[in-house]
Design an enzyme around this catalytic site. Structure first.
Site, mmCIF file in Angstrom:
data_model
loop_
_atom_site.group_PDB
_atom_site.id
_atom_site.type_symbol
_atom_site.label_atom_id
_atom_site.label_comp_id
_atom_site.label_asym_id
_atom_site.label_seq_id
_atom_site.Cartn_x
_atom_site.Cartn_y
_atom_site.Cartn_z
ATOM 1 N N TRP A 1 -8.734 0.657 -0.046
ATOM 2 C CA TRP A 1 -9.804 1.550 0.396
ATOM 3 C C TRP A 1 -10.893 1.652 -0.663
ATOM 4 O O TRP A 1 -12.078 1.752 -0.350
ATOM 5 C CB TRP A 1 -9.239 2.944 0.688
ATOM 6 C CG TRP A 1 -10.271 3.960 1.073
ATOM 7 C CD1 TRP A 1 -10.743 4.241 2.321
ATOM 8 C CD2 TRP A 1 -10.983 4.852 0.196
ATOM 9 N NE1 TRP A 1 -11.687 5.242 2.285
ATOM 10 C CE2 TRP A 1 -11.859 5.626 0.986
ATOM 11 C CE3 TRP A 1 -10.961 5.061 -1.180
ATOM 12 C CZ2 TRP A 1 -12.696 6.597 0.447
ATOM 13 C CZ3 TRP A 1 -11.797 6.022 -1.726
ATOM 14 C CH2 TRP A 1 -12.648 6.778 -0.909
ATOM 15 N N HIS A 2 -10.481 1.603 -1.917
ATOM 16 C CA HIS A 2 -11.453 1.755 -3.002
ATOM 17 C C HIS A 2 -12.358 0.537 -3.156
ATOM 18 O O HIS A 2 -13.455 0.667 -3.698
ATOM 19 C CB HIS A 2 -10.733 2.032 -4.324
ATOM 20 C CG HIS A 2 -10.274 3.450 -4.465
ATOM 21 N ND1 HIS A 2 -9.085 3.899 -3.934
ATOM 22 C CD2 HIS A 2 -10.846 4.534 -5.060
ATOM 23 C CE1 HIS A 2 -8.937 5.183 -4.202
ATOM 24 N NE2 HIS A 2 -9.994 5.599 -4.880
ATOM 25 N N GLY A 3 -11.927 -0.610 -2.719
ATOM 26 C CA GLY A 3 -12.794 -1.773 -2.863
ATOM 27 C C GLY A 3 -12.139 -3.048 -2.378
ATOM 28 O O GLY A 3 -10.913 -3.183 -2.376
ATOM 29 N N THR B 1 -4.398 2.438 -0.125
ATOM 30 C CA THR B 1 -5.267 3.331 -0.897
ATOM 31 C C THR B 1 -6.088 2.537 -1.901
ATOM 32 O O THR B 1 -7.295 2.774 -2.066
ATOM 33 C CB THR B 1 -4.429 4.396 -1.637
ATOM 34 O OG1 THR B 1 -3.683 5.149 -0.682
ATOM 35 C CG2 THR B 1 -5.322 5.329 -2.432
ATOM 36 N N PHE C 1 -17.773 2.924 -3.188
ATOM 37 C CA PHE C 1 -16.547 2.895 -2.415
ATOM 38 C C PHE C 1 -16.788 3.368 -1.001
ATOM 39 O O PHE C 1 -15.936 3.290 -0.173
ATOM 40 C CB PHE C 1 -15.470 3.759 -3.084
ATOM 41 C CG PHE C 1 -15.152 3.323 -4.491
ATOM 42 C CD1 PHE C 1 -15.086 1.984 -4.811
ATOM 43 C CD2 PHE C 1 -14.951 4.253 -5.488
ATOM 44 C CE1 PHE C 1 -14.818 1.574 -6.107
ATOM 45 C CE2 PHE C 1 -14.676 3.857 -6.780
ATOM 46 C CZ PHE C 1 -14.607 2.517 -7.081
#
Length: 472
Positions: free
Chosen positions: A319-321, A316, A472
């Protein structure tokens, strides 16, 4: 293009709405699809091709999975290829630079690394497209034989670039046939204005302050100023993203779509597990259904559960960066949620209720330091300043200066991060209330028009208008 852009508000949206409602029903999906492609192409036209590739690719994978629905081996192989293709597309644009940089550093290589611009919203529309194929595989959704209907699902501009992540089976019927009414349209307009106001009147000023303070060396600021910086970012990211979600949900209602809620006042939570049930709900449910449960969830004993939590939360974060700080941020939450499952939650339940809220806010704000910072060094130095571990002053003149300039925004942010509007509605609309029966219907349009005018004034006089989750 962004929703809080004057071109969108006073040109793009009115034209699309006029064309949508003036043309016959048979053209409505075409108008929405065309508008969605124009919306996405506004800033970077070349990446429309990338989205079209994703649409065609997942359309074909969906048909193949359906074709092999009774041939388990071929069906599994096809869905595996679909996942690999989607992750590969996302990985190339979002993570290839990160991978090459780390390989060069780790193995002392000199691989050429030309930075790739990140296509806006690629994480969101890739996850939507992938969930469609997986749901067809699981028989949770019917296969879509009309490529234009699938294209509308993936490209629909209200939720295209920053969510919420919409499951195909929640809108499949509405793509074919939707209900339009003045009541639903009015509700959508009100929701859109609320989201726009959250974004422009609270998130933007808080973002300006957060950017100013996070550009400073943590050693050069007082503890009070550092707390103002992270509080400003805490409010910015909530009102920025929840405001966008409100606008997306409102736009959806204007066009007859009912998207699920994406935020539920997360800062009033009393545990971190509760916080993540309230924050970015569509992403949390996506990882739960497509990663956590397939890994075994909590069905195979406690240690497997903790392993799965750490894996899911680290992914997770990633996924954001494409950054180690994002991965650390995700792992950080995985550890805390695991500790709560181990027994910390039982201890929390015995605490005085305000202390439970303080615990959540403290954990979340420390997490936001890693999320906002570009490096571990900066994160740790900033946290040291927060708690006075590096010898900085508790307060300085800058602290009072920023409080004087932004104090009213902090107050608004804190108030409206709680469900005060829900409380007011219950008070005003209670049975036999004069205010509820007469004053509220008269005052409501005035309030919303006033907010729209105020937002317009702010947008005309300011050039600072980013959306955090666009990267993102």
């Amino acid at each position: 293009m962004v929703f809080s852009n004057l071109v969108f508000l006073f040109m793009f949206l009115p034209i699309v709405l006029a064309a949508y409602f003036l043309l016959p029903r048979m053209f409505k999906n075409f108008i929405l699809l065309l508008a969605s492609l124009i919306f996405y192409a506004w800033g970077e036209p070349k990446y429309v091709i990338l989205m079209l590739v994703s649409i065609v690719m997942n359309y074909i994978f969906g048909l193949m999975v359906h074709k092999f629905r009774n041939q388990i081996g071929y069906k599994k192989m096809t869905v595996a290829l679909a996942v690999i293709a989607n992750i590969g597309l996302l990985g190339y644009y979002k993570y290839s630079n990160f991978l090459i940089e780390n390989m060069n550093s780790l193995f002392d290589l000199n691989i050429a690394n030309e930075p790739l611009p990140l296509p806006i919203g690629i994480s969101f529309f890739t996850f939507q497209a992938m969930s469609y194929v997986i749901d067809v595989y699981r028989r949770d959704a019917a296969v879509q034989s009309n490529i234009f209907d699938l294209a509308l699902y993936i490209a629909l501009f209200p939720q295209l670039v920053a969510g919420p992540i919409v499951r195909y089976n929640t809108v499949a019927d509405e793509i074919k046939k939707r209900v339009h009414s003045l009541e639903l349209f009015s509700e959508g307009v009100r929701r859109f204005i609320i989201g726009l106001s959250k974004k422009v009147l609270i998130a933007n000023p808080m973002g300006e302050l957060a950017d100013t303070l996070f550009a400073m060396n943590p050693g050069d600021m007082s503890s009070g100023t550092a707390w103002l910086g992270i509080l400003a970012y805490t409010l910015q990211i909530y009102f920025d993203f929840s405001g966008y979600s409100d606008m997306a949900i409102g736009l959806g209602k204007m066009f007859g779509f009912n998207f699920l809620e994406n935020f539920n006042f997360p800062y009033i939570s009393r545990s971190i597990a509760e916080f993540w049930r309230r924050w970015h709900i569509s992403l949390g449910s996506w990882f739960r259904d497509y990663v956590y449960i397939p890994l075994g969830g909590n069905r195979k004993g406690p240690w497997t559960t903790y392993r799965n939590l750490l894996i899911v939360w680290t992914i997770t974060g990633f996924w954001h960066g494409a950054s180690w700080t994002f991965m650390a941020w995700g792992f950080y939450y995985g550890v805390i949620i695991s500790l709560e499952r181990l027994g910390l939650s039982k201890i929390l339940e015995k605490l005085w209720r305000p202390l439970q809220h303080v615990y959540v806010l403290l954990i979340v704000m420390i997490g936001w330091v890693f999320f906002r910072s570009d490096s571990f060094d900066y994160s740790f130095n900033y946290i040291q300043t927060l708690f006075g571990f590096n010898g900085t002053q508790a307060l300085d003149n800058a602290t009072f200066l920023y409080m004087n300039d932004y104090g009213y925004v902090f107050v608004l942010g804190v108030i409206f991060s709680m469900p005060v509007m829900d409380w007011l509605k219950k008070l005003l609309y209670r049975e036999n209330s004069f205010m509820g029966r007469y004053a509220v219907p008269i005052a409501s349009p005035v309030v919303y028009m006033g907010l729209l005018l105020l937002v317009t004034m702010f947008l005309v006089n300011s050039t600072y208008n980013p959306f955090i989750y666009f990267r993102f």
